[in-house]
Design a protein around this motif. Sequence first.
Motif, short mmCIF file in Angstrom:
data_model
loop_
_atom_site.label_atom_id
_atom_site.label_comp_id
_atom_site.label_asym_id
_atom_site.label_seq_id
_atom_site.Cartn_x
_atom_site.Cartn_y
_atom_site.Cartn_z
N GLN A 1 0.82 -1.21 0.00
CA GLN A 1 0.00 0.00 0.00
C GLN A 1 0.86 1.26 0.00
O GLN A 1 0.43 2.31 -0.48
N ASN A 2 2.07 1.17 0.54
CA ASN A 2 2.96 2.33 0.58
C ASN A 2 3.82 2.48 -0.68
O ASN A 2 4.58 3.43 -0.79
N LEU A 3 3.70 1.53 -1.61
CA LEU A 3 4.47 1.59 -2.84
C LEU A 3 3.91 2.68 -3.76
O LEU A 3 2.71 2.74 -4.01
N LYS A 4 4.78 3.55 -4.23
CA LYS A 4 4.35 4.63 -5.12
C LYS A 4 4.37 4.13 -6.56
O LYS A 4 5.39 4.16 -7.22
N LEU A 5 3.23 3.67 -7.02
CA LEU A 5 3.14 3.17 -8.38
C LEU A 5 3.09 4.30 -9.40
O LEU A 5 3.27 4.06 -10.59
N ASP A 6 2.84 5.53 -8.96
CA ASP A 6 2.79 6.64 -9.91
C ASP A 6 4.16 6.93 -10.51
O ASP A 6 4.25 7.60 -11.55
N LEU A 7 5.23 6.43 -9.89
CA LEU A 7 6.55 6.58 -10.47
C LEU A 7 6.78 5.60 -11.61
O LEU A 7 7.65 5.81 -12.46
N VAL A 8 6.00 4.54 -11.66
CA VAL A 8 6.19 3.48 -12.65
C VAL A 8 5.13 3.54 -13.75
O VAL A 8 5.43 3.36 -14.93
N ILE A 9 3.88 3.80 -13.36
CA ILE A 9 2.79 3.82 -14.33
C ILE A 9 2.10 5.17 -14.30
O ILE A 9 2.21 5.92 -13.33
N LEU B 1 -4.89 -3.62 -10.88
CA LEU B 1 -4.58 -5.01 -11.25
C LEU B 1 -3.10 -5.29 -11.05
O LEU B 1 -2.73 -6.36 -10.56
N LEU B 2 -2.25 -4.35 -11.43
CA LEU B 2 -0.81 -4.52 -11.22
C LEU B 2 -0.50 -4.65 -9.75
O LEU B 2 0.31 -5.49 -9.34
N HIS B 3 -1.14 -3.84 -8.94
CA HIS B 3 -0.95 -3.90 -7.48
C HIS B 3 -1.37 -5.28 -6.95
O HIS B 3 -0.67 -5.87 -6.12
N LEU B 4 -2.49 -5.77 -7.41
CA LEU B 4 -2.98 -7.08 -6.98
C LEU B 4 -2.04 -8.19 -7.42
O LEU B 4 -1.71 -9.09 -6.63
#
Length: 64
Positions: free
Chosen positions: A15-23, A33-36
Amino acid sequence: MISLICICISWWALQNLKLDLVIRHPKGPQGKLLHLLLAIVLGKFVADFIIQYLGYTHMLRYLF
């Protein structure tokens, strides 16, 4: 049961992973879906490690 618990813990930890840096759109359906999928893969690896570790520690008594 161990796999399900590890997947839930992985989901909570990611939950603390910043996916906005990747996608581009982490709140969209593809981002979720990627998070899951990341949680499932990480949880499965952790569960396999725990199960193998428990198996190896039970086999230690036959070593001596």
